[in-house]
Design a protein around this motif. Structure first.
Motif, mmCIF file in Angstrom:
data_model
loop_
_atom_site.group_PDB
_atom_site.id
_atom_site.type_symbol
_atom_site.label_atom_id
_atom_site.label_comp_id
_atom_site.label_asym_id
_atom_site.label_seq_id
_atom_site.Cartn_x
_atom_site.Cartn_y
_atom_site.Cartn_z
ATOM 1 N N SER A 1 0.815 -0.706 0.264
ATOM 2 C CA SER A 1 0.258 0.295 0.242
ATOM 3 C C SER A 1 1.180 1.185 0.053
ATOM 4 O O SER A 1 1.886 0.758 0.958
ATOM 5 C CB SER A 1 -1.041 0.451 1.185
ATOM 6 N N GLY A 2 0.554 2.407 -0.788
ATOM 7 C CA GLY A 2 0.992 3.727 -0.925
ATOM 8 C C GLY A 2 0.328 4.625 -0.177
ATOM 9 O O GLY A 2 -0.674 4.401 -0.902
ATOM 10 N N SER A 3 0.816 5.449 0.241
ATOM 11 C CA SER A 3 0.422 6.716 0.854
ATOM 12 C C SER A 3 0.913 7.655 0.915
ATOM 13 O O SER A 3 2.385 8.002 0.619
ATOM 14 C CB SER A 3 0.564 6.248 2.563
ATOM 15 N N ILE A 4 -0.347 9.126 1.001
ATOM 16 C CA ILE A 4 -0.046 10.145 1.020
ATOM 17 C C ILE A 4 0.926 10.488 1.754
ATOM 18 O O ILE A 4 1.945 11.927 1.884
ATOM 19 C CB ILE A 4 -1.064 11.002 1.319
ATOM 20 N N ASP A 5 1.493 9.964 2.902
ATOM 21 C CA ASP A 5 2.742 9.733 4.072
ATOM 22 C C ASP A 5 3.629 9.441 3.389
ATOM 23 O O ASP A 5 4.736 10.163 3.951
ATOM 24 C CB ASP A 5 1.729 9.100 5.713
ATOM 25 N N GLY A 6 4.133 9.378 2.390
ATOM 26 C CA GLY A 6 5.287 8.702 1.613
ATOM 27 C C GLY A 6 5.762 7.591 1.648
ATOM 28 O O GLY A 6 6.713 7.602 2.010
ATOM 29 N N THR A 7 4.909 6.702 2.690
ATOM 30 C CA THR A 7 5.443 5.198 2.602
ATOM 31 C C THR A 7 4.641 4.298 1.900
ATOM 32 O O THR A 7 4.013 4.602 1.196
ATOM 33 C CB THR A 7 5.257 4.697 3.792
ATOM 34 N N VAL A 8 5.404 3.278 1.233
ATOM 35 C CA VAL A 8 4.768 2.099 1.181
ATOM 36 C C VAL A 8 5.605 1.207 2.306
ATOM 37 O O VAL A 8 6.276 1.001 2.742
ATOM 38 C CB VAL A 8 5.464 1.496 -0.265
ATOM 39 N N ARG A 9 3.568 0.762 2.736
ATOM 40 C CA ARG A 9 3.804 -0.555 3.700
ATOM 41 C C ARG A 9 3.584 -1.671 3.282
ATOM 42 O O ARG A 9 2.804 -1.770 2.054
ATOM 43 C CB ARG A 9 2.681 -0.159 5.030
ATOM 44 N N CYS A 10 4.521 -2.968 3.494
ATOM 45 C CA CYS A 10 4.299 -4.334 3.311
ATOM 46 C C CYS A 10 3.407 -4.800 4.466
ATOM 47 O O CYS A 10 4.215 -5.063 5.751
ATOM 48 C CB CYS A 10 5.482 -4.962 2.414
ATOM 49 N N TRP A 11 2.403 -5.769 3.574
ATOM 50 C CA TRP A 11 1.479 -6.030 4.563
ATOM 51 C C TRP A 11 1.737 -8.234 4.628
ATOM 52 O O TRP A 11 1.377 -8.841 3.637
ATOM 53 C CB TRP A 11 -0.065 -6.026 5.033
ATOM 54 N N ASP A 12 1.941 -8.504 5.232
ATOM 55 C CA ASP A 12 1.972 -10.235 5.775
ATOM 56 C C ASP A 12 0.077 -10.381 5.698
ATOM 57 O O ASP A 12 -0.580 -10.504 6.303
ATOM 58 C CB ASP A 12 2.106 -11.231 6.503
ATOM 59 N N VAL A 13 0.056 -11.374 4.004
ATOM 60 C CA VAL A 13 -1.660 -11.995 4.108
ATOM 61 C C VAL A 13 -1.621 -12.870 5.007
ATOM 62 O O VAL A 13 -3.480 -13.115 5.307
ATOM 63 C CB VAL A 13 -1.846 -11.865 2.200
ATOM 64 N N ARG A 14 -1.007 -14.043 4.799
ATOM 65 C CA ARG A 14 -1.233 -15.181 5.740
ATOM 66 C C ARG A 14 -0.874 -14.906 7.435
ATOM 67 O O ARG A 14 -1.645 -15.476 7.874
ATOM 68 C CB ARG A 14 -0.350 -15.883 5.110
ATOM 69 N N SER A 15 -0.315 -13.747 7.592
ATOM 70 C CA SER A 15 -0.816 -13.981 9.464
ATOM 71 C C SER A 15 -1.390 -13.459 9.492
ATOM 72 O O SER A 15 -2.142 -12.492 8.894
ATOM 73 C CB SER A 15 0.880 -13.250 10.207
#
Length: 312
Positions: free
Chosen positions: A126-140
């Motif tokens: 996910s990419g945000s106006i806050d300037g970061t890309v966050r990677c989320w583990d779908v399986r956990s």
């Protein structure tokens, strides 16, 4: 005596309107084909996400759970899950069959502009106006990101994942390509805010659009500029661009109510598709067929390279 062989027919591009779908969810912020092109998703200003049949244009399911307008969505490779993001700063993972929220993830400090699964559906990005890309583990079941990419100096407007690579575009005027396997970062400075990025189908090139009304095709390995595409208007809106499924054409939304389509190699304008009188917000090219979805205001239109024939 022999006759000359017929001249081979050139690549086809979608220019015939097959269907118009009134989505009934306010302005459509994004339209996205699923991985096999049988369905498509629409993201609405009314806080809803809708799943449609691509062949019939019929509504299959509505997903409601965001607190503000939905800005982007993606379906997993097996069509079992959908992820979506919103101006409410959240990312939601949905179960397609039940329509239920599987997880609602918080952590971004501002609206989330873009979201996508990786190829095997194990990670959401996910990419945000806050300037970061966050990677989320779908399986956990953990609600914290497994990685945060914070190199952007302004909002992240677009991202695309392919195999072990991640491509991002930012309002800081830079296109960043992360090689997650090698742990490397490659940066191309465009000098104008980026609105959309994507990989070519063959994985050798990147395409980016920016607010100077220019699309740029870059060689991924060398960073060489391969082509520039101009003629459309993109000065104040975050609009989509894409490549056709066979990499023959470059397409872009425009603020003048058209979709522009250029020959990738020659750079010449092949088609100026009249969609309507308002801004064309989003588009999505079919993953294998010559079909195109366009979103304008509250409706989605399906285009093909040939008129639809009536069944007898």
């Amino acid at each position: 005596m022999s006759f000359p062989a017929p001249k081979p027919e050139g690549p086809q591009i979608p220019q015939h309107l097959l269907q118009t779908v009134d989505c009934l969810q306010g302005p459509v912020r994004a339209v996205r084909y699923n991985v096999d092109g049988n369905y498509f998703l629409t993201c609405g200003a009314d806080k809803s996400l809708k799943l449609w049949s691509a062949s019939k244009g019929t509504l299959l399911k509505t997903y409601s759970g965001h607190g503000y307008e939905v800005l982007d969505a993606d379906s997993s490779f097996d069509n079992s899950q959908i992820c979506s993001c919103s101006a409410d700063k959240t990312v939601i993972l949905w179960d397609v069959a039940s329509g239920q929220v599987t997880r609602k993830l918080r952590g971004h400090a501002g609206k989330v502009n873009c979201v996508q699964f990786n190829e095997d559906g194990t990670v959401m990005l996910s990419g945000s106006i806050d300037g970061t890309v966050r990677c989320w583990d779908v399986r956990s079941r953990r609600n914290e990101p497994i990685q945060i990419l914070d190199e952007a100096r302004d909002g992240v407007s677009s991202l695309k994942a392919a195999q072990y690579e991640l491509l991002t575009g930012s309002v800081d005027g830079r296109v960043r390509r992360y090689d997650l396997r090698m742990g490397q970062l490659h940066v191309d400075f465009i000098s104008s805010p980026i609105t959309c990025v994507c990989f070519s189908a063959d994985g050798q090139c990147t395409l980016s659009s920016s607010l100077d009304s220019t699309l740029r095709l870059m060689d991924k390995s060398s960073g060489e500029m391969l082509g520039e595409y101009k003629g459309h208007t993109m000065k104040g809106y975050k609009l989509d661009c894409c490549l056709s499924s066979k990499d023959t054409h470059v397409l872009s939304c425009s603020e003048d109510g058209h979709v522009y389509c250029w020959d990738l190699v020659e750079g010449s304008l092949s088609l100026k598709l009249p969609v309507g009188k308002a801004v064309v917000q989003s588009l999505s090219f079919h993953p294998s067929e010559c079909r195109l979805l366009t979103a304008m205001e509250g409706r989605v239109q399906l285009w093909a390279n040939e008129p639809e024939t009536e069944e007898t």
